[in-house]
Motif scaffolding. Structure first.
Motif, mmCIF file in Angstrom:
data_model
loop_
_atom_site.group_PDB
_atom_site.id
_atom_site.type_symbol
_atom_site.label_atom_id
_atom_site.label_comp_id
_atom_site.label_asym_id
_atom_site.label_seq_id
_atom_site.Cartn_x
_atom_site.Cartn_y
_atom_site.Cartn_z
ATOM 1 N N ALA A 4 0.859 -1.175 0.000
ATOM 2 C CA ALA A 4 0.000 0.000 0.000
ATOM 3 C C ALA A 4 0.896 1.225 0.000
ATOM 4 O O ALA A 4 1.927 1.244 0.676
ATOM 5 N N GLY A 5 0.531 2.219 -0.784
ATOM 6 C CA GLY A 5 1.307 3.448 -0.831
ATOM 7 C C GLY A 5 0.381 4.629 -1.000
ATOM 8 O O GLY A 5 -0.835 4.506 -0.845
ATOM 9 N N CYS A 6 0.955 5.751 -1.349
ATOM 10 C CA CYS A 6 0.159 6.968 -1.514
ATOM 11 C C CYS A 6 1.012 7.977 -2.289
ATOM 12 O O CYS A 6 2.226 7.796 -2.392
ATOM 13 N N PRO A 7 0.382 9.014 -2.833
ATOM 14 C CA PRO A 7 1.183 10.056 -3.493
ATOM 15 C C PRO A 7 2.324 10.456 -2.570
ATOM 16 O O PRO A 7 2.106 10.674 -1.379
ATOM 17 N N ASN A 8 3.530 10.488 -3.121
ATOM 18 C CA ASN A 8 4.715 10.707 -2.290
ATOM 19 C C ASN A 8 5.243 12.125 -2.477
ATOM 20 O O ASN A 8 5.568 12.541 -3.591
ATOM 21 N N LEU A 9 5.345 12.847 -1.361
ATOM 22 C CA LEU A 9 5.750 14.252 -1.399
ATOM 23 C C LEU A 9 7.074 14.459 -2.134
ATOM 24 O O LEU A 9 7.200 15.344 -2.980
ATOM 25 N N ILE A 10 8.064 13.631 -1.831
ATOM 26 C CA ILE A 10 9.397 13.823 -2.409
ATOM 27 C C ILE A 10 9.364 13.566 -3.919
ATOM 28 O O ILE A 10 9.836 14.374 -4.717
ATOM 29 N N GLU A 11 8.768 12.451 -4.299
ATOM 30 C CA GLU A 11 8.755 12.048 -5.705
ATOM 31 C C GLU A 11 7.970 13.042 -6.549
ATOM 32 O O GLU A 11 8.356 13.345 -7.682
ATOM 33 N N ARG A 12 6.885 13.573 -5.994
ATOM 34 C CA ARG A 12 6.073 14.487 -6.815
ATOM 35 C C ARG A 12 6.749 15.866 -6.952
ATOM 36 O O ARG A 12 6.575 16.537 -7.980
#
Ligand code: THG
Length: 366
Positions: free
Chosen positions: A229-237
């Motif tokens: 399970a994951g979610c939109p990632n602050l660093i990657e975006r």
């Protein structure tokens, strides 16, 4: 920070049960609904997203459905992007503007048919504006929020995982296109899209009851791929320059200030309510624009706009920031006035923990 009080106003999603079982550690609220922000840690989630595959509950990307003969006309009223060439099965990233050219939202639009569209919205109550336009202009169109919840599968192994559930035909779905695929006899739109710069898909799941069976099937089928399970990632975006409505831009900004001029064809977007206002600003060009920034030194979480200053004068603001393990520096997004927006320009940012040096860049990392 203290925890948030659960209530009916903060809507659960069809996948919340799965998200909780996976050990979610933090949520934000987005479109009055729960959006996970962290599972293991933002950095651990980031490394896993870039190397494996994650299943994201992005139900908060609510759909606004337009149905009826005036659907296409209403859709074009909302955006300065020219929609005439858009075919059923296509997704378009569309700035949505008001009559002053101010950004109301930055959704992905899906054209299901000439007379049926979904607007997959970012965090603002766009439904009210769309309903008001439909009513005010006496349009022959139904506007509502259907029971459709996107589930994103993101990461380098996303195609492998989604193929195991929907079949190898998924490989022929191109970027920002969607096709219809069956899961347990239910037809679902599956698009190659998502709020990351990794490969991935978004499954538009109709019917709350179909949520957990699909979630469980993905988790089961992806065990050997280390699916999590994951979610939109602050660093990657931030690395990828994916903007966050309400954070990086608001109603105060035009699409051109947001660097979204490439998604505007204002001259030919006949019917867009913000057209006249945008034609004026597009002619002059913006006087401030969103830029990638590098911030030097330690940073607290960016939970407010941090002033950007040069020689004691305010020249912009930082609206998103995080440490990037891959680049070994703090990556950030900010709005910078034209006098200081050139590549290599050095500024200072006023964080709650003190002043930090900033370098301005012209293009994002990914
Ligand atoms: N997917 C779907 N709905 C969404 C989002 C999404 N709604 C909310 C939010 N995200 C809307 N904002 C964005 C921002 C960026 C992108 C998509 C939605 C995006 N941009 C790509 C880029 O900038 O590289 C590609 C845009 C293009 O080339 O057309 O994907 O993520 N369903």
């Amino acid at each position: 920070m203290a925890s948030i009080a659960p209530s009916r106003r903060i809507r659960r999603t069809p996948f919340t049960e799965g998200v909780e079982a996976a050990g979610v550690k933090g949520y934000t609220v987005y479109n009055h609904m729960l959006l996970p922000t962290v599972f293991e840690s933002i950095e651990a989630d980031y490394h896993h997203l870039k190397s494996a595959v994650q299943v994201w509950d992005v139900s908060v990307e609510r759909q606004i459905e337009l149905r009826g003969p005036d659907s296409a006309r209403l859709m074009q009223m909302l955006t300065p992007r020219d929609l005439r060439g858009m075919m059923p099965g296509q997704c378009y990233y569309v700035p949505i503007v008001d009559e002053t050219g101010g950004m109301l939202n930055d959704p992905v639009a899906l054209k299901l048919a000439e007379d049926q569209w979904w607007i997959s919205i970012a965090d603002s109550d766009l439904l009210f504006w769309v309903k008001a336009l439909a009513y005010g202009y006496r349009l022959d169109v139904l506007v509502d929020e259907p029971d459709v919840s996107p589930l994103a599968v993101q990461g380098p192994k996303a195609e492998e995982l989604v193929g195991r559930i929907f079949g190898d035909a998924i490989q022929s779905v191109r970027f920002f296109r969607f096709g219809w695929f069956d899961f347990l006899g239910v037809s679902m739109a599956v698009a190659r899209s998502g709020y990351s710069k990794q490969d991935g898909f978004e499954i538009y799941v109709p019917g709350t009851a179909n949520g957990m069976p699909l979630w469980n099937a993905l988790m089961e089928a992806g065990k050997d791929l280390d699916v999590r399970a994951g979610c939109p990632n602050l660093i990657e975006r931030i690395e990828g320059g994916l903007l966050s409505y309400g954070n990086d831009m608001t109603r105060e900004n035009t699409p051109h200030e947001c660097g979204l001029g490439r998604f505007c064809s204002t001259q030919t977007a006949i019917g867009c309510v913000g057209r006249d206002a945008l034609l004026r600003v597009a002619k002059e060009g913006p006087t401030q624009q969103i830029r990638p920034l590098v911030i030097h030194g330690d940073l607290p979480p960016c939970d407010r706009a941090w002033p950007l200053v040069a020689k004691g004068k305010r020249v912009g603001q930082v609206t998103s920031a995080a440490y990037s393990p891959d680049f070994e520096e703090n990556v950030a997004i900010g709005m910078v006035r034209m006098t200081h927006w050139d590549e290599g320009s050095v500024l200072e940012v006023e964080t709650p923990e003190g002043m930090r040096e900033v370098t301005v860049h012209e293009s994002f990392w990914i």
